[in-house]
Design an enzyme around this catalytic site. Structure first.
Site, PDB file in Angstrom:
ATOM      1  N   SER A   1      23.422 -17.857  81.786  1.00  0.00           N
ATOM      2  CA  SER A   1      24.214 -19.564  81.506  1.00  0.00           C
ATOM      3  C   SER A   1      23.401 -19.794  80.891  1.00  0.00           C
ATOM      4  O   SER A   1      23.466 -21.152  80.189  1.00  0.00           O
ATOM      5  CB  SER A   1      23.585 -20.293  83.164  1.00  0.00           C
ATOM      6  OG  SER A   1      22.461 -19.848  83.719  1.00  0.00           O
ATOM      7  N   SER A   2      21.604 -19.595  80.402  1.00  0.00           N
ATOM      8  CA  SER A   2      21.625 -20.008  79.473  1.00  0.00           C
ATOM      9  C   SER A   2      21.552 -19.922  78.337  1.00  0.00           C
ATOM     10  O   SER A   2      21.892 -20.865  77.298  1.00  0.00           O
ATOM     11  CB  SER A   2      19.642 -19.595  79.115  1.00  0.00           C
ATOM     12  OG  SER A   2      20.051 -18.044  79.147  1.00  0.00           O
TER      13      SER A   2
ATOM     14  N   LEU B   1      24.069 -14.279  84.430  1.00  0.00           N
ATOM     15  CA  LEU B   1      25.417 -14.254  83.526  1.00  0.00           C
ATOM     16  C   LEU B   1      25.271 -15.236  82.240  1.00  0.00           C
ATOM     17  O   LEU B   1      26.147 -15.097  81.703  1.00  0.00           O
ATOM     18  CB  LEU B   1      26.932 -15.157  84.520  1.00  0.00           C
ATOM     19  CG  LEU B   1      27.119 -13.989  85.909  1.00  0.00           C
ATOM     20  CD1 LEU B   1      28.007 -14.240  86.616  1.00  0.00           C
ATOM     21  CD2 LEU B   1      27.161 -12.327  84.807  1.00  0.00           C
TER      22      LEU B   1
ATOM     23  N   GLU C   1      15.323 -19.345  72.932  1.00  0.00           N
ATOM     24  CA  GLU C   1      15.148 -19.064  74.543  1.00  0.00           C
ATOM     25  C   GLU C   1      14.122 -18.165  74.098  1.00  0.00           C
ATOM     26  O   GLU C   1      12.788 -18.111  75.066  1.00  0.00           O
ATOM     27  CB  GLU C   1      15.867 -18.171  74.750  1.00  0.00           C
ATOM     28  CG  GLU C   1      15.792 -17.323  75.594  1.00  0.00           C
ATOM     29  CD  GLU C   1      17.462 -17.471  77.332  1.00  0.00           C
ATOM     30  OE1 GLU C   1      17.033 -16.401  78.332  1.00  0.00           O
ATOM     31  OE2 GLU C   1      18.317 -18.032  76.664  1.00  0.00           O
TER      32      GLU C   1
ATOM     33  N   ASP D   1      23.152 -11.901  73.799  1.00  0.00           N
ATOM     34  CA  ASP D   1      23.517 -13.104  75.059  1.00  0.00           C
ATOM     35  C   ASP D   1      24.358 -13.785  74.636  1.00  0.00           C
ATOM     36  O   ASP D   1      25.444 -14.770  74.823  1.00  0.00           O
ATOM     37  CB  ASP D   1      23.180 -13.931  76.003  1.00  0.00           C
ATOM     38  CG  ASP D   1      22.048 -12.899  76.865  1.00  0.00           C
ATOM     39  OD1 ASP D   1      22.920 -11.469  77.424  1.00  0.00           O
ATOM     40  OD2 ASP D   1      21.014 -13.134  77.384  1.00  0.00           O
TER      41      ASP D   1
ATOM     42  N   GLU E   1      22.065  -2.425  78.275  1.00  0.00           N
ATOM     43  CA  GLU E   1      20.977  -2.699  78.974  1.00  0.00           C
ATOM     44  C   GLU E   1      19.591  -2.492  78.575  1.00  0.00           C
ATOM     45  O   GLU E   1      19.622  -1.643  78.185  1.00  0.00           O
ATOM     46  CB  GLU E   1      21.382  -3.030  79.984  1.00  0.00           C
ATOM     47  CG  GLU E   1      21.876  -4.417  81.563  1.00  0.00           C
ATOM     48  CD  GLU E   1      22.340  -5.229  80.837  1.00  0.00           C
ATOM     49  OE1 GLU E   1      22.272  -6.199  80.403  1.00  0.00           O
ATOM     50  OE2 GLU E   1      23.588  -4.920  81.071  1.00  0.00           O
TER      51      GLU E   1
END
Length: 382
Positions: free
Chosen positions: A127-128, A125, A160, A172, A31
């Site tokens: 979504s983008s 999670l 993004e 992501d 992370e």
């Protein structure tokens, strides 16, 4: 699939030319390491975003969704990230990012697009990324870009970063584009080399429980940006291009040159990179039942050193492990969102009930808990 095609026909008066989709993701471990050129280990989930698309005779994009009212219209000849806003920026930003990167748009035609999704928004999670990658897959096919999946992932990241304003790395989008069933994606964010790593969850009788705290998070503002800045400061003070270059010896030197808070931030990145590599090795040598301590150590590091968890996340993880989970950790950018637990499938319901009960006794909001399956990445569905 039938629903979005039917809805498209009702909205636009004709059938779509095709439907493309891309999944959300869960990060098994690793992370905030992505924008520090480190290692990550995400997987695509069985929750997806769909884009039904048909070409137009002009060069306008008409964009609608099943989750928002109204229509957004933009010209391919006047794409500007400075004026993109809301959910449409994730779609239009990909087209802009391609043009900005030199991908030819001369022969591009306008599109009617309808978006639908079952990836929870604000749950950590991604979504983008699902939205960016579904759009990118459609654009790639229809406009003949002929880009590979990692190149499309890069366009999603640029969208993004620039159109949305969230300083995220490639994690992501890479997971959403490159995911495979029952695999995680091991991504080196410095070289952008990626490879699938088998999980063998069905063989081991294991599943991944997502525990959505229902505390919404927002990446474009607030704590995520502050952590990004802290990591940049740590790299500067240590004289390296990125925290990827810092090892345990570098941490020792950090004791002399970094303030206490920045040292904690750097320590998380250094140790998290180690945990990703150890998880890859452990999965290969001993299987998924042996990675529990690494997941728990990652959670502790995010809680204590990077300080990105919230009480709901901490309690859910602690309770899940006490109730029989092999390991549990926050997943995603933090400050809300979701945690995950690696669980024996026969105990999944009992563990979920224990987490709900613990949060209820603490007076916290009720979590949404469900299992996810590592699944295929972006694709054309019809």
């Amino acid at each position: 699939m039938t629903d979005i095609r039917d809805t498209f026909a009702k909205v636009y008066g004709r059938a779509p030319e095709g439907v493309w989709s891309a999944p959300g993701r869960v990060n098994l471990i690793g992370e905030h390491t992505d924008y520090n050129n480190g290692y990550v280990l995400p997987f695509a989930i069985d929750r997806r975003t769909w884009a039904a698309v048909a070409r137009r005779e002009d060069r306008d994009i008409h964009l609608r969704s099943t989750f928002a009212d109204g229509e957004v219209v933009a010209s391919l000849d006047a794409l500007d990230p400075a004026v993109m806003e809301g959910w449409s920026a994730y779609v239009l930003g990909v087209a802009w990012a391609a043009a900005d990167a030199g991908v030819t748009m001369d022969g591009a035609f306008g599109l009617d697009i309808l978006i639908d999704s079952d990836v929870p928004v604000g749950a950590g999670l991604s979504s983008s990324a699902a939205l960016e990658c579904a759009a990118g897959a459609a654009f790639n096919d229809l406009w003949g870009w002929e880009l590979d999946k990692i190149a499309l992932a890069r366009l999603g990241r640029v969208a993004e970063n620039k159109a949305v304003g969230a300083p995220t790395g490639l994690l992501d989008q890479a997971a959403s584009m490159l995911g495979e069933a029952d695999h995680v994606v091991f991504l080196d964010c410095l070289t952008e080399e990626a490879r699938p790593v088998p999980l063998h969850l069905p063989h081991e009788g294991l599943g991944i429980l997502v525990m959505n705290s229902n505390v919404d998070h927002e990446h474009a503002t607030g704590g995520y940006g502050e952590r990004f800045a802290s990591c940049a400061l740590g790299a500067k003070e240590l004289g390296v291009a990125s925290l990827r270059e810092v090892d345990r010896d570098g941490l020792e030197r950090g004791l002399e040159v970094l303030d206490a808070e920045t040292l904690r931030r750097v320590r998380h990145i250094v140790t998290e990179n180690e945990r990703v590599l150890q998880t890859v090795d452990t999965l290969a040598a001993h299987g998924p039942r042996a990675i529990g301590n690494l997941l728990n150590e990652s959670q502790a590091s995010m809680r204590d050193d990077f300080e990105i968890t919230v009480p709901e996340i901490d309690l859910a993880c602690d309770t899940a492990v006490s109730a029989g989970a092999i390991g549990a950790r926050m997943t995603g950018g933090g400050f809300g969102g979701s945690s995950i637990a690696l669980v024996p499938l026969e105990q999944a319901d009992a563990i979920a009930d224990a987490v709900r009960d613990a949060l209820a006794r603490a007076g916290m909001r009720e979590p949404t808990i469900f299992t996810v399956t590592p699944s295929q990445g972006a694709r054309r569905d019809s």
